[in-house]
Write a protein that holds these residues in place. Structure first.
Motif, short mmCIF file in Angstrom:
data_model
loop_
_atom_site.label_atom_id
_atom_site.label_comp_id
_atom_site.label_asym_id
_atom_site.label_seq_id
_atom_site.Cartn_x
_atom_site.Cartn_y
_atom_site.Cartn_z
N VAL A 25 0.86 -1.41 0.08
CA VAL A 25 0.07 -0.14 0.01
C VAL A 25 0.77 1.20 -0.01
CG1 VAL A 25 -1.87 1.39 1.29
CG2 VAL A 25 -1.90 -1.08 1.09
N LEU A 26 1.97 1.25 0.80
CA LEU A 26 2.63 2.56 1.07
C LEU A 26 3.54 2.66 -0.13
CD1 LEU A 26 3.78 2.10 4.56
CD2 LEU A 26 2.11 3.56 3.61
N GLY A 28 2.56 2.60 -3.15
CA GLY A 28 1.60 3.48 -4.10
C GLY A 28 1.69 4.96 -4.13
N THR A 257 -2.23 4.53 -7.02
CA THR A 257 -2.10 5.25 -5.55
C THR A 257 -2.25 4.39 -4.54
OG1 THR A 257 -4.37 5.74 -5.56
CG2 THR A 257 -3.18 7.14 -6.81
N ARG A 258 -1.99 4.67 -3.19
CA ARG A 258 -2.16 4.12 -2.10
C ARG A 258 -3.37 3.59 -1.77
NH1 ARG A 258 1.80 7.73 1.86
NH2 ARG A 258 3.72 6.85 0.68
#
Lengths: 633, 278, 254
Positions: A25-26, A28, A257-258
């Protein structure tokens, strides 16, 4: 000791996977979703705790709510089990002796069992279409694990009561108590059951981050970071980047993106988005659920190839009308439209590969300042006979600027709403003016198509014109213009008070400046996606309809409205298969209404075609036109 | 004035002859053999010695040849002229949507005649020129290859049924093709249609596409941009079908039907079948 | 290889012609600008040839300062450099246009290899003089072929095709050569955003040639009276079909 080992192993496995997912996630691109904390807290309360979106479908929603609330209520029992595994005589201080807690535990064990039972019946017997393409095996494993958790919990409690170890008043355990009567009073059984329960729980913990059940960790986070207001707004891009960074939109998983990665990890494959999607409903390739699942799978596999043609068939992204029904339906606040537009952006801006029929529109918007390529000098032709004031540079700003939009300026059928609106504003004595040839396209079709570059050049140009003219309040008759002016131009220095023409007209009626006469005709009102769903304007058009006729609602209305098919630049793209507009026209005709009222120039044109296509006897007219006619009558 | 007129045995040349006659005494010339613009221009220059004007039709070959002639003589050349008054020529711009009046300083006066702006003259005796031996014939037609695909040629069709943005899709052209087929005509389209990929460029009627000379041009769902009109105005009569009563095409059309082409075009086809007793 | 493409900035006029008060030009306030479709195809062809064979494409225009916009558009689709022969916006007749271009070409060829191909649109969208390419070819002593729908580079020569009544005439000429092309030659690409951003930084040289006396001297422009013609309305909707067929019969086409 055994507990430490068990906890260590399962906790360790869980943590390792969680770390991997968190890093994904990070990795992104960052997205700014700060601010508006009050509303985010409210969303958590309403959507997560209150299960509002799930409860749209009452029975499945309620069943899920049972399981979810059950998870919350029963959580302390996991801690109790761990304590008891070490010392069978211990529990959680105070809580383990509360009769009401014991009652709640048994109640929710029952409710969870009902929920799981219903889920199994739903999947095996009812087989709703929305599950097509979802991973059934994963679902059954999860249901089995949940069943195992609550069953072992109940049996352990029963066995604890049977062996005299339970601290709470047994009378409150309305399920465990009766069961305890048929269990042998065996300390060994009790030990077996508590360890079985812990195995189920910790086994579940280990399995969880490898399955779609991950949503229990990610959903609340995803809901927190969802857009709170201006849901029709898309994220702008920066173009002043060095040559090495000339990538725009999403071509590979590394461009996401995240929030987009988190969306994938939050998906439960429930298929509510698929059910709501108008493209899917009319047989197109697009399936929002499979789109998100595909992207998620490619992210988890760390596959660095292109997303399109791989995880997602290319056709899918062009079928989308950006209506947002999927986003509205999603219980975990996945924002499918952002994924689709980001995929489009890469195709349009970097690869120059997109449906050929949209190319004339993109070229015309850029060179002629409107998507029809008509000369801007003709933009105010409709207004000339009505004596509408056209603002010249240097003129004082009017109280409200009427932003007409390209469709109402140039399209034959849409012009009528502009004419009606102007006449009504004049009648009510409102001080308004139009920009005429200096009003360029807001850039909405280019932006939804994925050409963010062209959009931004128009945003900057229009903001400059509006700011130089000192405009503070704008009324727009097109919901797409309205959405862009209200929610998107702020990113480019344009901050205005923007209202839709139905909002302004409703206010004028309420203030008595316009006095419509009640009518007998049955009118059904079609909510525009960009008005009702993206921007929450639902009441005012209905006030006007009620003032001039007898309203009758379609089933899919308000936030659940069904698109006319023009969004996402589809006004200029070909549609294969059953037209979305005909699907909606059929729904409108089925209400038995004589008039189909709309509040958008695109809806006017699309639904008029749709009505003709299905051969219905329906008059399609803008609310402003209906209002104007009622004043003349 | 003595006027040298290059003719090619087509109607446009006869139209050019009409204008040339108003300037003075004409001498008509032509050349045979594979088309070689620079070499043919050399022959024309030879033949024009001592003459006051050189005229040709504003056709592909006419404009090209006289441009070569003008370059050789280093004199100005006015293409697509509709009238001459002394040394002031009236010529067309924008494919015919705009008129220019200009003074042609130069001798001889070199000009081509805008197609379909003059009636055809009676034929006159034509002298066959010979390409001078030292002329550069390196640029000439070496062979002619036939185009694949039959059907009526857009340029020569007596009837053209044409569709624009209003048709809505590639499939939408089925009704256009139907009507064109019933009338033995060709299918045309506007530039938006070819840009959208619904029809090939070969079907495009317009300033940068094919300029037609049909007896009847039926324009369906075409708004009427000047560039499109430039290709259509060679038609003797234009019928426009459009749901926008204010579309610019109606200002260039002879006949109009206002309404939805998706209803009107099939209705016309049906009526044609009915009167033919089919 | 080196290819030069010459383009011209023209307004997008739409359905009606409106002139300035002095009748010298089209009123271009609120109009967009572009280059002619013939020239777009020329630029695309040049870019494709350079992509296949290496070299550079230079795009040139004679026009006002604003014509830089059109040169940057061409560079966004792949042209490498631009030359602006800057005027004050007044019309230049074909002879003076050609001579300014010839001067520029001679300068560009001074310290570098000569252009293998010089491409023009068959005629400009506005003035439609049909002669600039031919005059440039004469001045430079190069062969010129017009009206092309297909170009194939061969070794030291170029094979070109041109429409001729339902068929295609074939020419083969040695390079260097001047070619004028027609829309339909190819399908021009849609410029990518990286292309547009890079175009902003590509070299653009500006020269200000002196405007000679005009030998085809524009006196005034006139909107033809045909515009504003009133079409005879045969009817509305499908009910008009009968009258349409009557018309067709009277014209002898039905």
């Amino acid at each position: 000791m055994g507990l430490v080992v068990l906890l260590g192993v399962s906790g360790g496995l869980f943590a390792r996977r969680a770390l991997f997912l968190t890093r994904l996630v990070l990795a992104g691109k960052p997205v700014d979703r700060r601010g508006d904390v009050a509303r985010r807290v409210r969303n958590e309360a309403v959507i997560v705790l209150g299960q509002r979106k799930l409860l749209q479908r009452l029975v499945p929603g309620l069943m899920h709510a049972f399981v979810f609330w059950g998870f919350l209520v029963l959580f302390p029992t996991i801690v109790m089990a761990m304590i008891a595994a070490v010392d069978r005589h211990q529990g959680i201080p105070w809580l383990s002796r509360q009769g009401w807690f014991a009652f709640l535990v048994d109640l929710f064990v029952l409710l969870v069992a009902v929920g799981v039972g219903y889920a199994v019946v739903n999947r095996v017997v009812v087989r709703p279409e929305r599950f097509e393409g979802s991973h059934a095996r994963d679902a059954y494993v999860i249901l089995a694990l949940i069943a195992g958790v609550v069953t072992t919990l109940l049996l352990w409690h029963a066995s604890a009561i049977a062996t005299g170890l339970a601290e709470w008043p047994r009378g409150d355990s309305f399920l465990a108590n009766p069961i305890s009567h048929v269990l042998p009073s065996s300390g060994v059984l009790e030990r077996v059951l508590v360890w079985a329960h812990l195995c189920f729980v910790l086994g579940f913990l280990t399995y969880l981050p490898h399955s779609k059940h991950l949503h229990i960790a990610t959903a609340a986070v995803n809901v927190w970071f969802a857009r709170t207001r201006g849901r029709g707004r898309l994220e702008p891009l920066r173009f002043d980047v060095p040559d090495e960074e000339l990538r725009f939109g999403a071509a590979t998983i590394f461009d996401l993106t995240r929030k987009e990665v988190l969306d994938g990890l939050s998906c439960t494959e429930c298929g509510r988005c698929q059910d709501a999607c108008p493209a899917h409903a009319t047989g197109k390739v697009l399936n929002p659920k499979l789109l998100i699942m595909g992207i998620r799978d490619q992210v988890l596999a760390r596959d660095s190839g292109p997303i399109l043609g791989n995880a997602v068939p290319e056709e899918m992204i062009w079928d989308c009308v950006t209506c947002g029904a999927c986003v509205e339906a999603c219980p975990v606040s996945i924002e499918h439209v952002d994924h689709i537009v980001d995929l489009r952006r890469s195709r349009v801006m970097v690869d120059s590969k997109f449906p050929a029929e949209a190319e004339p529109m993109l070229r015309d918007v850029e060179r002629a300042s409107n998507p029809w390529g008509k000369p801007q000098t003709e933009r105010a032709a409709w207004a000339a006979e009505l004596g509408v004031r056209v603002l010249e540079p240097g003129d004082p700003a009017p109280e409200v600027l009427y932003w007409v939009g390209c469709a109402a300026s140039f399209d034959e059928r849409a012009k009528r709403s502009a004419e009606s609106t102007a006449k009504l504003l004049q009648k009510a004595g409102v001080d308004f003016a139009i920009l005429g040839p200096r009003e360029s396209c807001t850039g909405d079709p280019a932006r939804r198509m994925g050409n963010e570059y062209v959009f931004q050049s128009f945003a900057e140009q229009n903001v400059a014109t509006l700011n130089e003219q000192g405009v503070t309040k704008i009324v727009a008759s097109c919901p797409h213009c309205f959405n862009t002016l209200a929610n998107e131009y702020g990113d480019f220095g344009g901050n205005y008070e923007v209202v839709h023409h139905t909002e302004l007209l409703a206010e004028l009626v309420r203030d008595g400046k316009l006095e419509p006469k009640a009518g007998a005709k049955k009118i059904t009102y079609h909510d525009s996606c960009y008005l009702a769903r993206h921007n929450d304007v639902r009441m005012e058009p209905r006030e006007l309809v009620a003032a001039v006729g007898q309203p009758v609602e379609m089933k899919r209305s308000g936030r659940q409205t069904f698109c006319c098919g023009a969004g996402g630049a589809h006004m200029w793209m070909e549609e294969r298969g059953t037209p979305i507009s005909e699907e909606r026209a059929r729904e409108a005709a089925a209400t038995g209404a004589e008039t189909l009222a709309v509040a958008c120039p695109f809806c006017t044109v699309m639904l008029d075609d749709g009505v003709k296509g299905v051969g219905a006897e329906l008059r399609v007219a803008d609310v402003a036109t209906l209002l104007a006619e009622s004043l003349d009558a | 004035m003595s006027v040298l007129v290059f003719v090619e045995g087509d109607e446009l040349s006869l139209q050019a002859l009409t204008l040339a006659r108003t300037l003075g005494e004409v001498k008509a010339v032509t050349l045979d053999g594979p088309y070689a613009p620079a070499a043919w221009a050399a022959a024309i220059v030879e033949a024009s010695r001592g003459m006051d004007a050189i005229v040709a039709a504003g056709s592909d070959h006419g404009n090209e040849l006289l441009a070569h002639v003008a370059a050789r003589l280093d004199q100005p050349f006015a293409a697509n002229v509709t009238a001459v008054d002394g040394d002031v020529v009236t010529r067309v711009r924008w494919g015919g949507s705009l008129i220019e009046q200009a003074r042609l300083h130069g001798s001889p006066k070199i000009l081509t005649v805008a197609p379909h702006t003059q009636p055809a003259a009676e034929a006159v005796p034509v002298e066959r020129l010979v390409v001078p031996a030292d002329a550069d014939a390196s640029v000439r037609v070496l062979e002619t290859v036939s185009e694949s695909g039959g059907g009526v040629s857009l340029r020569d069709a007596k009837v053209v049924v044409s569709g624009g943005r209003g048709v809505g899709s590639a499939e939408g052209f089925a009704i256009i093709e139907e009507l064109a087929g019933l009338l033995g005509g060709a299918v045309g389209c506007s530039r938006v249609v070819t840009s959208a990929g619904w029809r090939p460029h070969a079907d495009q009627v317009g300033q940068t596409g094919t300029k037609i000379s049909a007896d009847l041009y039926v324009a369906c769902g075409i708004s009427g941009a000047t560039q499109h009109i430039a290709g259509a105005k060679g038609a003797k009569k234009i019928l426009a079908i459009n749901d926008d009563a204010e579309a610019p095409i109606f200002a260039s059309a002879d006949y109009a039907v206002v309404g939805d082409l998706h209803e009107i075009v099939p209705a016309i086809s049906a009526e044609l079948r009915r009167v033919r007793g089919q | 290889m080196r290819i030069l493409v010459c383009v011209k900035r023209v307004p997008m006029t739409g359905g009606k012609m409106v002139l300035t008060a002095d009748e010298q030009a089209i009123e271009t306030k609120h109009l967009g600008f572009t280059i002619s479709p013939h020239e777009e195809c020329g630029v695309e062809e040049a870019v494709r040839l350079v992509e296949a064979h290496g070299g550079e494409t230079v795009v040139l225009t004679l026009g006002p300062a604003e014509a830089e916009e059109q040169l940057r558009d061409c560079m966004a689709t792949g042209a490498d450099r631009g030359i602006l022969l800057k005027t004050d916006g007044a019309d230049w007749d074909a002879q003076s246009t050609a001579s300014a271009i010839v001067d520029a070409v001679r300068t560009l060829q001074e310290d570098a290899a000569p252009f293998d191909l010089i491409l023009f649109g068959n005629e400009s969208a506005d003035t439609g003089n049909y002669q600039v390419g031919i005059r440039v070819a004469h001045a430079l002593g190069l062969p010129v072929v017009n009206g092309l729908k297909k170009i194939e580079l061969q070794d030291g020569s170029v094979r070109c095709e041109r429409d001729a009544g339902g068929a295609r005439d074939v020419y083969v000429v040695p390079t260097p050569a001047v070619l004028s092309v027609l829309e339909g030659l190819n399908l021009p690409r849609y410029p990518s955003v990286p292309g547009r951003l890079r175009a902003k930084g590509k070299p653009l040289a500006v020269v200000e040639p002196a405007r000679p006396a005009q030998k085809l001297e524009k006196l005034r422009l006139v909107v033809p009276p045909g515009q504003g013609k009133q079409a005879e309305i045969l009817g509305r909707g499908p009910e008009a079909a009968a009258k349409v067929v009557e018309l067709m019969q009277s014209l002898g086409v039905a």
